[in-house]
Design an enzyme around this catalytic site. Sequence first.
Site, PDB file in Angstrom:
ATOM      1  N   GLY A  45      -0.453  -3.802   3.859  1.00 17.59           N
ATOM      2  CA  GLY A  45      -1.165  -2.529   3.808  1.00 17.59           C
ATOM      3  C   GLY A  45      -0.490  -1.518   4.699  1.00 17.59           C
ATOM      4  N   SER A  46      -1.025  -1.367   5.898  1.00 15.44           N
ATOM      5  CA  SER A  46      -0.501  -0.360   6.831  1.00 15.44           C
ATOM      6  C   SER A  46       0.863  -0.760   7.385  1.00 15.44           C
ATOM      7  CB  SER A  46      -1.481  -0.189   7.980  1.00 15.44           C
ATOM      8  OG  SER A  46      -2.811  -0.217   7.500  1.00 15.44           O
ATOM      9  N   ASP A  57       0.844  -1.196   0.000  1.00 16.43           N
ATOM     10  CA  ASP A  57       0.000   0.000   0.000  1.00 16.43           C
ATOM     11  C   ASP A  57       0.875   1.240   0.000  1.00 16.43           C
ATOM     12  OD1 ASP A  57      -2.249  -1.548   0.185  1.00 16.43           O
ATOM     13  OD2 ASP A  57      -2.977  -0.687   2.063  1.00 16.43           O
ATOM     14  N   LYS A 109      -8.181   0.536  -5.215  1.00 14.90           N
ATOM     15  CA  LYS A 109      -9.387  -0.064  -4.637  1.00 14.90           C
ATOM     16  C   LYS A 109     -10.667   0.621  -5.110  1.00 14.90           C
ATOM     17  CE  LYS A 109      -7.080  -1.251  -0.254  1.00 14.90           C
ATOM     18  NZ  LYS A 109      -6.928  -2.717  -0.363  1.00 14.90           N
ATOM     19  N   GLY A 134      -3.402  -7.517   7.989  1.00 16.18           N
ATOM     20  CA  GLY A 134      -2.765  -7.650   9.301  1.00 16.18           C
ATOM     21  C   GLY A 134      -1.315  -8.076   9.266  1.00 16.18           C
ATOM     22  N   ARG A 183      -6.379 -20.787   6.701  1.00 10.42           N
ATOM     23  CA  ARG A 183      -6.581 -22.145   7.239  1.00 10.42           C
ATOM     24  C   ARG A 183      -7.970 -22.669   6.869  1.00 10.42           C
ATOM     25  NH1 ARG A 183      -2.868 -24.760  10.030  1.00 10.42           N
ATOM     26  NH2 ARG A 183      -1.337 -23.600  11.254  1.00 10.42           N
ATOM     27  N   GLY A 186      -5.547  -3.129   8.664  1.00  5.41           N
ATOM     28  CA  GLY A 186      -5.284  -1.979   9.521  1.00  5.41           C
ATOM     29  C   GLY A 186      -5.119  -2.316  10.990  1.00  5.41           C
TER      30      GLY A 186
END
Lengths: 219, 293
Positions: free
Chosen positions: B234-235, B23, B80, B213, B164, B152
């Site tokens: 991402g973050s 990102d 996005k 995450g 999983r 996030g």
Amino acid sequence: MKDKKSVIGVLDLQGGVHEHLDHLDRLGISYRRVKEKEDFEDLAGLIIPGGESSCLCRLLNIFEIKEVLLANYNRGLKIWGTCAGTILLAKSVVGEENCLGLIDIEVERNSFGSQLDSFISEALIKEVDPEPIPLTFIRAPKIIKVGKKINVLLKIDDYIAAAESENILVTVFHPELTGSLAFHRYFAIKCGIKFEVKKNGYTDPAWENYSWTRMARIA
Amino acid sequence: MDAKRYELNVQLAQMLKGGVIMDVTNDEQAKMAEEAGAVAVMALERVPADIRKQGGVARMSDPAMIAKIKKAVSIPVMAKARIGHFVEAQLLEALRIDYIDESEVLTPADEECHIDKTKFKIPFVCGARNLGEAVRRIAEGAAMIRTKGEAGTGNVVEAVRHIRTMNREIRQLAQMPMEEVTSFAKNNGIPYELALKIKELGRLPVVNFAAGGIATPADAALMMQLGCDGVFVGSGIFKSSNPQLRARAIVKATAYFNDPQKVLEASMGLGEAMPGIEIAQIPPEQILAGRGW
């Protein structure tokens, strides 16, 4: 055929690795993923797959694979680059530093535009296959100049799509994303592996676009 | 989208395998990501951690900002669109970026329908929590799948749960006698033909990345060892104390995910990771993974 130097490796850092393994397997060629220095031992040839050239080049530098690759090249290792692999092997890259610089060509990265400009076509390359070969271009580079000693295998409009020197083969398209085994066979012969000649071409009718997944199964 | 175009779009995702998609919120970050070895960038105005903090309606980013990022790098650019917002997708296609993420990170525009992705020439990636969700998106024309995780949060637990779950369901399907496949397809809300195909292949027919995450090199290697084909961060990069170092480290760890020694080397001295959030402390209405079906 299974002597010491009959193994072809696929550089396994990032990109279309499974697709090449699938094609080598279809031809009955012994193959190996090449990720560590030791993996270069007794290789007849190495394929640098498509992927992102900036990522591949960075990873080659980080883990000292680059030195081993160059040392093996100097000892006669044959190398084939598809798409990003072509950029890595080129002596000159427009607007960027080169990475390996092993073949006297100049390439322009991502030369057709965005993914919306990716396309398929076909061409007859007599040295490689008696039948026309399907060509898949994905955010492909163009070879815009070649040195005097370079053999051009395919020229389309204003650019070169496939070329070779004595020890290096480059294609800006992806034979591993089609049912054609012709280029893999051509490269294997360049590596000293023997094949019989077929009059009706080298396309595997059993290949499907998700054939690569057998090399990456979950269950 | 004709069959050949779809094939080309799936194949672009195949070329991203083993790579990290990052990102970025401006051209400088995009260049840094490319230099660090990202295989693509996701252009957006706010990273998920900020969207989460600031609340309100999160929409498609300013096209001018996406265009600027596109100009700055030569790797693929993704952006996005809101779930179901097919006009945002039309705009992103007109902008000629490389891939659209129909993303739960943005506020959904439609709570019933996802975008009919077969109408587009541009490829789509979509998030999924389980096999049913992944296959419904593929049936709608997605050329690439990713776990939803919980974007996030810097907490990998949801992404692990999602991969999983998908893998467990794929294994069940692969071992199932043929007569059970119809009811599996019905119970999971997926087309029978795709269920059969996945049974035969023993995996999704398209590339499946980890997302939501991932904050450390070890997180990336974990998701790769669990069978993901690549990683979205991402973050995790630009909310850490040393983005450049961390970006490079996650690229290394993703490529050498099976080599603890190399992942260890990559994990040394990276500074602070992004602050994490415990999932149980997020109010249920703020769980992003619950958006879409």
